[in-house]
Motif scaffolding. Structure first.
Motif, mmCIF file in Angstrom:
data_model
loop_
_atom_site.group_PDB
_atom_site.id
_atom_site.type_symbol
_atom_site.label_atom_id
_atom_site.label_comp_id
_atom_site.label_asym_id
_atom_site.label_seq_id
_atom_site.Cartn_x
_atom_site.Cartn_y
_atom_site.Cartn_z
ATOM 1 N N ALA A 216 6.302 6.521 -6.968
ATOM 2 C CA ALA A 216 7.652 6.177 -5.847
ATOM 3 C C ALA A 216 7.894 4.935 -6.432
ATOM 4 O O ALA A 216 7.424 4.243 -7.192
ATOM 5 C CB ALA A 216 7.411 6.349 -4.515
ATOM 6 N N ASP A 217 9.439 4.561 -6.221
ATOM 7 C CA ASP A 217 10.003 3.289 -6.418
ATOM 8 C C ASP A 217 9.214 1.940 -5.751
ATOM 9 O O ASP A 217 9.930 1.813 -4.540
ATOM 10 C CB ASP A 217 11.358 3.392 -6.621
ATOM 11 C CG ASP A 217 12.245 1.967 -6.889
ATOM 12 O OD1 ASP A 217 11.307 1.143 -7.247
ATOM 13 O OD2 ASP A 217 13.268 2.196 -6.994
ATOM 14 N N ASN A 218 8.317 1.520 -6.294
ATOM 15 C CA ASN A 218 7.688 0.384 -5.358
ATOM 16 C C ASN A 218 8.395 -0.831 -5.329
ATOM 17 O O ASN A 218 8.393 -1.413 -4.261
ATOM 18 C CB ASN A 218 6.364 -0.021 -6.104
ATOM 19 C CG ASN A 218 5.064 1.104 -5.741
ATOM 20 O OD1 ASN A 218 4.328 0.568 -5.164
ATOM 21 N ND2 ASN A 218 5.248 1.892 -6.607
ATOM 22 N N LYS A 219 9.598 -1.075 -6.118
ATOM 23 C CA LYS A 219 10.442 -2.162 -5.745
ATOM 24 C C LYS A 219 11.298 -1.750 -4.496
ATOM 25 O O LYS A 219 11.609 -2.561 -3.490
ATOM 26 C CB LYS A 219 11.435 -2.430 -7.024
ATOM 27 C CG LYS A 219 10.759 -3.245 -8.166
ATOM 28 C CD LYS A 219 11.824 -3.366 -9.112
ATOM 29 C CE LYS A 219 11.157 -4.357 -10.392
ATOM 30 N NZ LYS A 219 10.410 -5.646 -9.690
ATOM 31 N N ALA A 220 11.619 -0.355 -4.387
ATOM 32 C CA ALA A 220 12.406 -0.056 -3.213
ATOM 33 C C ALA A 220 11.251 -0.137 -2.048
ATOM 34 O O ALA A 220 11.817 -0.611 -0.816
ATOM 35 C CB ALA A 220 12.739 1.289 -3.306
ATOM 36 N N TYR A 221 10.106 -0.047 -2.281
ATOM 37 C CA TYR A 221 9.173 -0.343 -0.792
ATOM 38 C C TYR A 221 9.395 -1.713 -0.312
ATOM 39 O O TYR A 221 9.572 -2.020 0.819
ATOM 40 C CB TYR A 221 7.800 -0.388 -1.453
ATOM 41 C CG TYR A 221 7.080 1.282 -1.580
ATOM 42 C CD1 TYR A 221 7.977 2.202 -1.619
ATOM 43 C CD2 TYR A 221 5.878 1.265 -1.958
ATOM 44 C CE1 TYR A 221 7.496 3.589 -1.941
ATOM 45 C CE2 TYR A 221 5.455 2.300 -2.145
ATOM 46 C CZ TYR A 221 6.116 3.662 -2.221
ATOM 47 O OH TYR A 221 5.743 4.804 -2.533
ATOM 48 N N GLN B 157 -0.066 -9.194 0.191
ATOM 49 C CA GLN B 157 0.266 -8.740 -0.808
ATOM 50 C C GLN B 157 -1.002 -7.944 -1.706
ATOM 51 O O GLN B 157 -2.063 -8.327 -1.441
ATOM 52 C CB GLN B 157 0.549 -9.668 -1.888
ATOM 53 C CG GLN B 157 1.815 -10.706 -1.429
ATOM 54 C CD GLN B 157 2.224 -11.821 -2.540
ATOM 55 O OE1 GLN B 157 1.061 -12.557 -2.947
ATOM 56 N NE2 GLN B 157 3.195 -12.032 -2.931
ATOM 57 N N GLY B 158 -0.615 -6.750 -2.309
ATOM 58 C CA GLY B 158 -1.759 -5.909 -3.104
ATOM 59 C C GLY B 158 -2.059 -6.845 -4.108
ATOM 60 O O GLY B 158 -1.509 -8.109 -4.218
ATOM 61 N N LEU C 90 -2.137 -8.706 -7.401
ATOM 62 C CA LEU C 90 -1.091 -8.774 -8.305
ATOM 63 C C LEU C 90 -1.252 -8.627 -9.736
ATOM 64 O O LEU C 90 -0.369 -8.617 -10.630
ATOM 65 C CB LEU C 90 -0.725 -10.330 -8.315
ATOM 66 C CG LEU C 90 -0.339 -10.786 -6.630
ATOM 67 C CD1 LEU C 90 0.048 -12.168 -6.521
ATOM 68 C CD2 LEU C 90 0.899 -9.881 -6.474
ATOM 69 N N ASP C 91 -2.653 -8.122 -10.011
ATOM 70 C CA ASP C 91 -2.936 -7.578 -11.386
ATOM 71 C C ASP C 91 -2.529 -5.843 -11.491
ATOM 72 O O ASP C 91 -2.845 -5.367 -12.478
ATOM 73 C CB ASP C 91 -4.222 -7.852 -11.871
ATOM 74 C CG ASP C 91 -5.253 -7.075 -11.048
ATOM 75 O OD1 ASP C 91 -4.943 -6.484 -10.015
ATOM 76 O OD2 ASP C 91 -6.333 -7.340 -11.119
ATOM 77 N N SER C 92 -1.961 -5.522 -10.411
ATOM 78 C CA SER C 92 -1.440 -4.103 -10.407
ATOM 79 C C SER C 92 -0.047 -4.058 -10.104
ATOM 80 O O SER C 92 0.692 -4.934 -9.363
ATOM 81 C CB SER C 92 -1.804 -3.236 -8.986
ATOM 82 O OG SER C 92 -1.100 -2.555 -8.704
ATOM 83 N N ILE C 93 0.776 -3.225 -10.989
ATOM 84 C CA ILE C 93 2.089 -3.062 -10.996
ATOM 85 C C ILE C 93 2.799 -2.807 -9.636
ATOM 86 O O ILE C 93 3.726 -3.385 -9.375
ATOM 87 C CB ILE C 93 2.629 -1.896 -11.975
ATOM 88 C CG1 ILE C 93 4.049 -1.985 -12.220
ATOM 89 C CG2 ILE C 93 2.142 -0.766 -11.734
ATOM 90 C CD1 ILE C 93 4.544 -3.107 -12.965
ATOM 91 N N ASN C 94 1.955 -2.238 -8.996
ATOM 92 C CA ASN C 94 2.613 -1.847 -7.213
ATOM 93 C C ASN C 94 2.562 -3.186 -6.713
ATOM 94 O O ASN C 94 3.530 -3.617 -5.908
ATOM 95 C CB ASN C 94 1.562 -0.952 -6.722
ATOM 96 C CG ASN C 94 1.652 0.420 -7.502
ATOM 97 O OD1 ASN C 94 2.656 0.577 -8.006
ATOM 98 N ND2 ASN C 94 1.044 1.559 -6.631
ATOM 99 N N GLY C 95 1.463 -3.920 -6.760
ATOM 100 C CA GLY C 95 1.412 -5.268 -5.915
ATOM 101 C C GLY C 95 2.699 -6.171 -6.323
ATOM 102 O O GLY C 95 3.289 -6.960 -5.648
ATOM 103 N N ARG C 96 2.661 -6.175 -7.978
ATOM 104 C CA ARG C 96 3.982 -6.974 -8.231
ATOM 105 C C ARG C 96 5.195 -6.643 -7.859
ATOM 106 O O ARG C 96 6.070 -7.381 -7.582
ATOM 107 C CB ARG C 96 3.552 -7.020 -9.784
ATOM 108 C CG ARG C 96 2.471 -7.824 -10.224
ATOM 109 C CD ARG C 96 2.599 -8.472 -11.919
ATOM 110 N NE ARG C 96 2.950 -7.269 -12.624
ATOM 111 C CZ ARG C 96 1.759 -6.616 -13.312
ATOM 112 N NH1 ARG C 96 0.618 -6.622 -13.096
ATOM 113 N NH2 ARG C 96 2.249 -5.572 -14.001
ATOM 114 N N ARG D 247 6.326 -4.546 -5.404
ATOM 115 C CA ARG D 247 6.503 -4.800 -4.006
ATOM 116 C C ARG D 247 6.757 -6.229 -3.615
ATOM 117 O O ARG D 247 7.518 -6.677 -2.778
ATOM 118 C CB ARG D 247 5.233 -4.304 -2.835
ATOM 119 C CG ARG D 247 5.181 -2.706 -3.605
ATOM 120 C CD ARG D 247 3.817 -2.115 -2.634
ATOM 121 N NE ARG D 247 3.692 -0.907 -3.139
ATOM 122 C CZ ARG D 247 2.658 0.149 -2.511
ATOM 123 N NH1 ARG D 247 1.876 -0.436 -1.599
ATOM 124 N NH2 ARG D 247 2.424 1.306 -3.382
ATOM 125 N N SER D 248 5.791 -7.255 -4.063
ATOM 126 C CA SER D 248 6.100 -8.555 -3.889
ATOM 127 C C SER D 248 7.297 -9.257 -4.444
ATOM 128 O O SER D 248 7.818 -9.975 -3.594
ATOM 129 C CB SER D 248 4.557 -9.302 -4.443
ATOM 130 O OG SER D 248 3.596 -8.905 -3.795
#
Length: 349
Positions: A142-147, A169-170, A172-178, A180-181
């Protein structure tokens, strides 16, 4: 002497190989395939079992493997350890996988493994996480920036544009954590500059989030908002801590801390119904499983896709190292928490 030394070396090498085989076997589950033995073999690695979200994803996978007759090799679980993921993938290579499904939690450390798979013409479907480098056939995500943006907008409106917010924050070495943050920070800066955000890196660990929240509350007892980037690992320790401190007050009452989460697990829905948290963004565990298998089988069959809208209410976008199918992830509040179409209301049924 020379012959004895050769025999000793051979025996030692055999012992090492046997030990490696035993370790790998401990990270693997029984074959969950249905009647799919005549179909291309698919290797599937589960990323972890310490999250209610990923455990739900695993349930959907096993159900879909059986109902769709997927020829799945014995499932493995890398337990949030990239070295285990690499070892599990090597087993898939050696046992005839024609495509691999994975969800690498460290998206920067999997590039060499992806390169190896590409050299052997074994396509990869990455679920939920997008590898930073290395070719992928399809990312199911899913679009994690939208999260992050949805969480920001919800909190900002609920708090009237003022207050103090803790952000779990998840990694930050994960694209999802980055994603969303970064999206949460950009939205807060642009739309709600009077809200003070405390960024708390957690590496997706609930105990870390709880410890940091406890310290933050000691310094800022007037904290009135929390954004949890993964309810599957953060929800229970957060609610337990707030309960312990007498801060778990129902929505609409004085002193309530407004909380929004990400995942859409049944436990979050229950917490919304009880007024313990206010909202979550439903990450589609059911669709992740369904389309991970769909694209893995398509890849093994040599099919190709291109960017554009799909027939399942999503959009495929071009990314630097492949394609990404961005599945819908709706905001869930008390107004729609009982919607039967949400996977969190039907998982396990």
């Amino acid at each position: 002497m020379k012959l004895a030394r050769i025999r000793s070396t051979t025996a030692a090498a055999g012992a090492v190989l046997a030990a490696l085989a035993l370790v790998t076997a401990c990270n693997r589950e029984g074959n969950s395939s249905g009647a799919g033995g005549d179909k291309p073999a698919i290797g599937i690695d589960l990323p972890r079992s310490d999250s209610d979200f990923w455990n739900s994803y695993a349930q959907y996978l096993k159900k879909d493997i059986k109902s769709d007759g997927v020829n799945a090799l014995p499932l493995s679980n890398s337990q949030n350890d990239v070295t285990k993921l690499v070892a599990n993938v090597q087993v898939f290579e050696n046992t005839g996988a024609k495509a691999v499904v994975m969800a690498p939690q460290d998206t920067g450390a999997i590039a060499s493994t992806l390169d190896t798979l590409a050299s052997k013409k074994i396509p990869v479907v990455s679920v939920d996480t997008r590898p930073d480098k290395g070719d992928v056939y399809m990312v199911v995500r899913a679009d994690n920036k939208a999260y992050g943006t949805k969480a920001c907008e919800f909190l900002g409106k609920q708090l009237g544009g003022q207050g103090k917010v803790a952000e779990f924050q998840g990694a930050l070495d994960s694209i999802n954590g980055r994603d969303r943050s970064e999206a949460f920070a950009a939205c807060m800066k642009a739309k709600f500059p009077k809200i003070q955000v405390f960024e708390l890196p957690t590496d997706w660990k609930g105990d870390v989030a709880s410890a940091k929240l406890q310290s933050l509350l000691a310094e800022h007892p007037d904290l009135n908002g929390i954004y949890m980037q993964a309810g599957g690992v953060f929800l229970q320790p957060t609610l337990a801590l707030l309960q312990q401190k007498g801060l778990l007050k129902p929505t609409g009452t004085k002193g309530h801390i407004t909380i929004i989460s990400n995942d859409g697990i049944p436990q979050e829905f229950d917490a919304i119904r009880k007024g313990q948290i206010d909202a979550t963004v439903s990450q589609p565990a059911d669709l992740y499983a369904k389309y991970a298998l769909y694209y893995a089988q398509a890849a093994a069959d040599g099919k190709t896709f291109k960017a554009g809208p799909t027939d399942h209410d999503s959009t495929i976008v071009k990314i630097p190292n492949g394609l990404e199918d961005q599945l819908p992830a709706p905001l869930v509040t008390k107004d729609n928490v009982d919607d039967k179409t949400l996977w969190g209301n039907s998982v396990g049924q």
